[in-house]
Design a protein around this motif. Structure first.
Motif, PDB file in Angstrom:
ATOM      1  N   ARG A 159     -12.983   9.019 -10.070  1.00  0.00           N
ATOM      2  CA  ARG A 159     -14.027   7.817 -10.204  1.00  0.00           C
ATOM      3  C   ARG A 159     -13.144   6.461 -10.249  1.00  0.00           C
ATOM      4  O   ARG A 159     -13.824   5.621  -9.544  1.00  0.00           O
ATOM      5  N   ARG A 160     -11.939   6.379 -10.571  1.00  0.00           N
ATOM      6  CA  ARG A 160     -11.234   5.157 -10.408  1.00  0.00           C
ATOM      7  C   ARG A 160     -10.902   4.913  -8.850  1.00  0.00           C
ATOM      8  O   ARG A 160     -10.810   3.903  -8.611  1.00  0.00           O
ATOM      9  N   PHE A 161     -10.580   6.007  -8.279  1.00  0.00           N
ATOM     10  CA  PHE A 161     -10.178   5.948  -6.868  1.00  0.00           C
ATOM     11  C   PHE A 161     -11.262   5.218  -6.152  1.00  0.00           C
ATOM     12  O   PHE A 161     -11.548   4.459  -5.386  1.00  0.00           O
ATOM     13  N   ARG A 162     -12.704   5.967  -6.446  1.00  0.00           N
ATOM     14  CA  ARG A 162     -13.802   5.482  -5.504  1.00  0.00           C
ATOM     15  C   ARG A 162     -14.349   4.039  -6.117  1.00  0.00           C
ATOM     16  O   ARG A 162     -14.674   3.083  -5.327  1.00  0.00           O
ATOM     17  N   SER A 163     -14.108   3.678  -7.449  1.00  0.00           N
ATOM     18  CA  SER A 163     -14.794   2.315  -8.001  1.00  0.00           C
ATOM     19  C   SER A 163     -13.615   1.306  -7.891  1.00  0.00           C
ATOM     20  O   SER A 163     -14.222   0.250  -7.969  1.00  0.00           O
ATOM     21  N   VAL A 164     -12.406   1.556  -8.074  1.00  0.00           N
ATOM     22  CA  VAL A 164     -11.456   0.571  -7.806  1.00  0.00           C
ATOM     23  C   VAL A 164     -10.407   0.517  -6.563  1.00  0.00           C
ATOM     24  O   VAL A 164     -10.387  -0.382  -6.215  1.00  0.00           O
ATOM     25  N   THR A 165     -10.016   1.558  -6.215  1.00  0.00           N
ATOM     26  CA  THR A 165      -9.003   1.650  -5.269  1.00  0.00           C
ATOM     27  C   THR A 165      -9.511   1.310  -3.793  1.00  0.00           C
ATOM     28  O   THR A 165      -9.378   0.375  -3.267  1.00  0.00           O
ATOM     29  N   LEU A 166     -10.856   2.215  -3.492  1.00  0.00           N
ATOM     30  CA  LEU A 166     -11.505   1.925  -2.210  1.00  0.00           C
ATOM     31  C   LEU A 166     -11.984   0.440  -2.107  1.00  0.00           C
ATOM     32  O   LEU A 166     -11.711  -0.096  -1.111  1.00  0.00           O
ATOM     33  N   PRO A 167     -12.632   0.007  -2.996  1.00  0.00           N
ATOM     34  CA  PRO A 167     -13.348  -1.395  -2.629  1.00  0.00           C
ATOM     35  C   PRO A 167     -12.220  -2.520  -2.892  1.00  0.00           C
ATOM     36  O   PRO A 167     -12.261  -3.270  -1.746  1.00  0.00           O
ATOM     37  N   LEU A 168     -11.020  -2.636  -3.563  1.00  0.00           N
ATOM     38  CA  LEU A 168     -10.058  -3.336  -3.473  1.00  0.00           C
ATOM     39  C   LEU A 168      -9.265  -3.371  -2.191  1.00  0.00           C
ATOM     40  O   LEU A 168      -8.414  -4.222  -1.779  1.00  0.00           O
ATOM     41  N   LEU A 169      -9.126  -2.063  -1.677  1.00  0.00           N
ATOM     42  CA  LEU A 169      -8.232  -1.808  -0.637  1.00  0.00           C
ATOM     43  C   LEU A 169      -9.055  -1.603   0.706  1.00  0.00           C
ATOM     44  O   LEU A 169      -8.410  -1.627   1.871  1.00  0.00           O
ATOM     45  N   SER A 170     -10.335  -1.982   0.594  1.00  0.00           N
ATOM     46  CA  SER A 170     -11.028  -1.797   2.079  1.00  0.00           C
ATOM     47  C   SER A 170     -10.754  -2.837   3.023  1.00  0.00           C
ATOM     48  O   SER A 170     -10.904  -2.625   4.094  1.00  0.00           O
ATOM     49  N   PRO A 171     -10.068  -4.230   2.584  1.00  0.00           N
ATOM     50  CA  PRO A 171      -9.696  -4.950   3.685  1.00  0.00           C
ATOM     51  C   PRO A 171      -8.562  -4.352   4.502  1.00  0.00           C
ATOM     52  O   PRO A 171      -8.502  -4.414   5.872  1.00  0.00           O
ATOM     53  N   ILE A 172      -7.546  -3.851   3.808  1.00  0.00           N
ATOM     54  CA  ILE A 172      -6.534  -3.043   4.385  1.00  0.00           C
ATOM     55  C   ILE A 172      -6.908  -1.910   5.325  1.00  0.00           C
ATOM     56  O   ILE A 172      -6.428  -1.362   6.324  1.00  0.00           O
ATOM     57  N   ILE A 173      -7.960  -1.176   4.659  1.00  0.00           N
ATOM     58  CA  ILE A 173      -8.666   0.008   5.556  1.00  0.00           C
ATOM     59  C   ILE A 173      -8.862  -0.610   6.815  1.00  0.00           C
ATOM     60  O   ILE A 173      -8.976   0.028   7.714  1.00  0.00           O
ATOM     61  N   PHE A 174      -9.958  -1.657   6.755  1.00  0.00           N
ATOM     62  CA  PHE A 174     -10.659  -1.981   7.710  1.00  0.00           C
ATOM     63  C   PHE A 174      -9.389  -2.615   8.935  1.00  0.00           C
ATOM     64  O   PHE A 174      -9.418  -2.244  10.016  1.00  0.00           O
TER      65      PHE A 174
END
Length: 309
Positions: free
Chosen positions: A213-228
């Motif tokens: 849940r922490r990965f889905r709700s914290v890591t992915l949203p905050l890391l989304s610019p880097i993923i993009f």
């Protein structure tokens, strides 16, 4: 005295336009090699290839203007359409898997392992070597009929096959080679993970959020610019892949055109059959395809990329 000096500063006339140009002459002098390079080595050849795409040119005779004939021939060419299909399959399979592996390893390294610099350097090596001829030759040996993969399967009584000589698995071996070059996006992911404030994870733990849940709700949203950022770069790089397919297939794109990337087909037409005009037209179509994928990524980013304002 100081008030008089301030008054002089206020009443001093503004420098003329030519003075600013003279002051920047040193900067222009240092930039001149780069400007000449981008004009003569990049922009010039690009414009020439655009012109050649409308001609019949074989390197030995002057170009003969044919209009849209090359483009009309291209979309009736089954090999070109097959090469586009192979390239799209390669991009769709290799890029997401590569980014997923890079993100997983970055999260593992972000735990603060001892000797992090060593691990980071070792894991970055594939990105430096993955596009080299030597590694592509090694890859062909690993997946050959008597390669390491079949030897490993033989220990378990499994009969191997010629992975590269089989049309159904040849492209998969090149996809694995691209996935193996995860070092560059991994380092970028690791830098992005280091920028996420720990207070968000602490707040999620207080609320009882599990690791997933922490990965889905914290890591992915905050890391989304880097993923993009990694997604855009790796899609462009994947469309440009050439060396791996050329070496693994011995320059043929086989077996049965299963590894015939569009870049490889452009090379074969341009430097193998001297159809430079036709090859230039294919290169421009590939450029349009890459630009379209990039534009779609930027358009879709508004729905899943979140910026911390």
């Amino acid at each position: 005295m100081s008030s008089t000096g301030g008054l002089r500063e206020l009443t001093r006339p503004a420098p003329r336009r030519g003075t600013a140009y003279k002051d920047n002459r040193a900067a222009y002098a240092f930039l001149a090699p780069w400007l000449l390079g981008i004009v003569l080595i990049t922009i010039g050849p690009v414009l020439v290839s655009l012109y050649l795409s409308f001609t019949d040119y074989n390197l030995l005779q002057p170009p003969d203007f044919t209009g849209l004939e090359n483009y009309a021939e291209m979309f009736g060419d089954p090999k070109f359409l097959a090469s586009l299909k192979v390239t799209l399959t390669y991009v769709v399979l290799s890029v997401p898997l590569q980014l997923a592996l890079a993100l997983g390893l970055a999260m593992l390294l972000d735990r603060g392992l001892r000797g992090l610099s060593l691990y980071r350097s070792v894991l970055y090596l594939p990105s430096m070597l993955g596009a080299s001829v030597a590694v592509a030759i090694l890859w062909r040996q690993v997946f050959g009929s008597a390669g390491l993969v079949n030897q490993f399967l033989g220990w378990f009584g499994i009969e191997g096959q010629g992975w590269i000589s089989n049309p159904s698995t040849a492209l998969g071996t090149i996809v694995l080679l691209h996935i193996w070059t995860f070092g560059s996006p991994m380092v970028i992911f690791l830098a992005g993970l280091r920028q996420i404030p720990r207070m968000y994870y602490e707040a999620a733990e207080v609320d009882g959020a599990a690791p997933l849940r922490r990965f889905r709700s914290v890591t992915l949203p905050l890391l989304s610019p880097i993923i993009f950022f990694n997604l855009v770069l790796q899609v462009i790089y994947a469309f440009q892949s050439f060396t791996q397919a050329f070496i693994v297939s011995s320059g043929t794109g086989g077996p049965s055109d299963s590894t015939l990337f569009t870049t490889l087909y452009i090379y074969k037409e341009g430097f193998g059959r001297f159809h430079m005009g036709y090859a230039s037209a294919m290169a421009w179509v590939l450029l349009v395809v890459v630009a379209a994928f990039t534009a779609v990524n930027f358009w879709a980013s508004r729905f899943w990329v979140f910026y911390d304002d």
